[in-house]
Design a protein around this motif. Structure first.
Motif, mmCIF file in Angstrom:
data_model
loop_
_atom_site.group_PDB
_atom_site.id
_atom_site.type_symbol
_atom_site.label_atom_id
_atom_site.label_comp_id
_atom_site.label_asym_id
_atom_site.label_seq_id
_atom_site.Cartn_x
_atom_site.Cartn_y
_atom_site.Cartn_z
ATOM 1 N N ALA A 251 1.601 8.187 -12.634
ATOM 2 C CA ALA A 251 0.558 8.178 -13.666
ATOM 3 C C ALA A 251 -0.022 9.581 -13.851
ATOM 4 C CB ALA A 251 -0.550 7.191 -13.296
ATOM 5 N N ALA A 252 -0.262 10.283 -12.761
ATOM 6 C CA ALA A 252 -0.845 11.627 -12.839
ATOM 7 C C ALA A 252 0.128 12.606 -13.502
ATOM 8 C CB ALA A 252 -1.222 12.112 -11.443
ATOM 9 N N ALA B 108 -5.338 -1.045 -12.887
ATOM 10 C CA ALA B 108 -6.514 -0.260 -13.258
ATOM 11 C C ALA B 108 -6.884 -0.392 -14.730
ATOM 12 C CB ALA B 108 -6.268 1.209 -12.925
ATOM 13 N N CYS C 26 -0.722 2.996 -14.771
ATOM 14 C CA CYS C 26 -2.068 2.530 -14.411
ATOM 15 C C CYS C 26 -2.176 1.009 -14.493
ATOM 16 C CB CYS C 26 -3.114 3.196 -15.294
ATOM 17 S SG CYS C 26 -3.345 4.948 -14.925
ATOM 18 N N GLN D 256 0.552 6.043 -8.463
ATOM 19 C CA GLN D 256 -0.533 6.942 -8.868
ATOM 20 C C GLN D 256 0.012 8.325 -9.222
ATOM 21 O OE1 GLN D 256 -2.863 6.507 -5.282
ATOM 22 N NE2 GLN D 256 -4.331 5.128 -6.286
ATOM 23 N N LEU D 257 0.978 8.806 -8.451
ATOM 24 C CA LEU D 257 1.593 10.100 -8.731
ATOM 25 C C LEU D 257 2.314 10.069 -10.076
ATOM 26 C CD1 LEU D 257 2.274 12.982 -7.838
ATOM 27 C CD2 LEU D 257 4.292 12.034 -6.674
ATOM 28 N N LEU E 240 -0.893 -0.581 -11.473
ATOM 29 C CA LEU E 240 -1.881 -0.481 -10.394
ATOM 30 C C LEU E 240 -3.037 -1.466 -10.579
ATOM 31 C CD1 LEU E 240 -2.045 3.409 -10.228
ATOM 32 C CD2 LEU E 240 -1.141 1.889 -8.438
ATOM 33 N N THR F 220 0.830 -1.203 0.000
ATOM 34 C CA THR F 220 0.000 0.000 0.000
ATOM 35 C C THR F 220 0.865 1.253 0.000
ATOM 36 O OG1 THR F 220 -0.170 -0.133 2.405
ATOM 37 C CG2 THR F 220 -1.966 -1.101 1.115
ATOM 38 N N GLY G 202 8.008 6.557 -8.807
ATOM 39 C CA GLY G 202 6.744 5.819 -8.988
ATOM 40 C C GLY G 202 6.857 4.715 -10.020
ATOM 41 N N ARG H 121 1.619 2.283 -3.748
ATOM 42 C CA ARG H 121 0.468 2.673 -4.573
ATOM 43 C C ARG H 121 0.399 4.192 -4.824
ATOM 44 N NH1 ARG H 121 -3.253 -0.226 -6.362
ATOM 45 N NH2 ARG H 121 -5.244 0.551 -7.081
ATOM 46 N N PRO H 122 0.522 5.059 -3.800
ATOM 47 C CA PRO H 122 0.452 6.506 -4.063
ATOM 48 C C PRO H 122 1.579 7.000 -4.978
ATOM 49 C CG PRO H 122 0.268 6.073 -1.704
ATOM 50 C CD PRO H 122 0.587 4.773 -2.368
ATOM 51 N N TRP H 123 2.741 6.390 -4.875
ATOM 52 C CA TRP H 123 3.865 6.788 -5.737
ATOM 53 C C TRP H 123 3.567 6.457 -7.199
ATOM 54 C CZ3 TRP H 123 7.851 9.757 -4.344
ATOM 55 C CH2 TRP H 123 8.118 9.889 -2.981
#
Length: 145
Positions: free
Chosen positions: A13-14, A78, A73, A10-11, A76, A3, A131, A6-8
């Motif tokens: 990807a963003a 997704a 993504c 997502q960052l 992840l 977990t 990330g 995951r934020p890394w």
């Protein structure tokens, strides 16, 4: 996937998705937009003249950044898994981290690189590189036993 990674991812990807959108938006926004985001003078001139190198270059870069977002993504879980997911993520991580780490030594001999845009871009691509690197581990296929 842990977990904490995951934020890394997502960052990453963003950052890649926003980069892709910025490049697509540069086409209708015009020469001032290209200049603001540090496009080479020949690209800015192409945008002024309405010739094809500026929009084609922007679309190619946008496609590459969108691909980076897709791979993140996929790590992840997704979206559909692209070919060579781990290899792609590792390559993206290396490119982003090199991009981030090259600014300090280059800024010593190239003072034009000592500006807010270059520093922010370097930090963002460094974070994206982290990330993507974490995505390599997250994208491991489960063992078949």
């Amino acid at each position: 996937m842990t977990t904490s990674s995951r934020p890394w991812i997502q960052l990453a990807a963003a950052i890649a998705a926003v980069g892709a959108l910025i490049h697509v938006a540069a086409i209708p926004a015009g020469p001032a937009w290209y200049a603001y985001f540090g496009a080479p003078p020949s690209v800015v001139e192409s945008a002024r003249a309405g010739t094809w190198p500026a929009p084609v270059g922007a679309l190619v870069i946008a496609l590459l950044m969108a691909t980076c977002a897709w791979y993140a993504c996929a790590a992840l879980g997704a979206v559909r898994r692209p070919p060579l997911l781990r290899t792609g993520l590792a390559t993206m991580a290396a490119i982003c981290l090199v991009r981030a780490l090259l600014l300090p030594p280059l800024a010593v001999t190239h003072p034009e690189l000592r500006n807010t845009f270059e520093v922010v871009a370097s930090i963002l691509w460094g974070l994206a590189g982290i990330g993507f690197a974490l995505g390599v581990k997250a994208a491991r296929r489960p063992a078949l036993y």
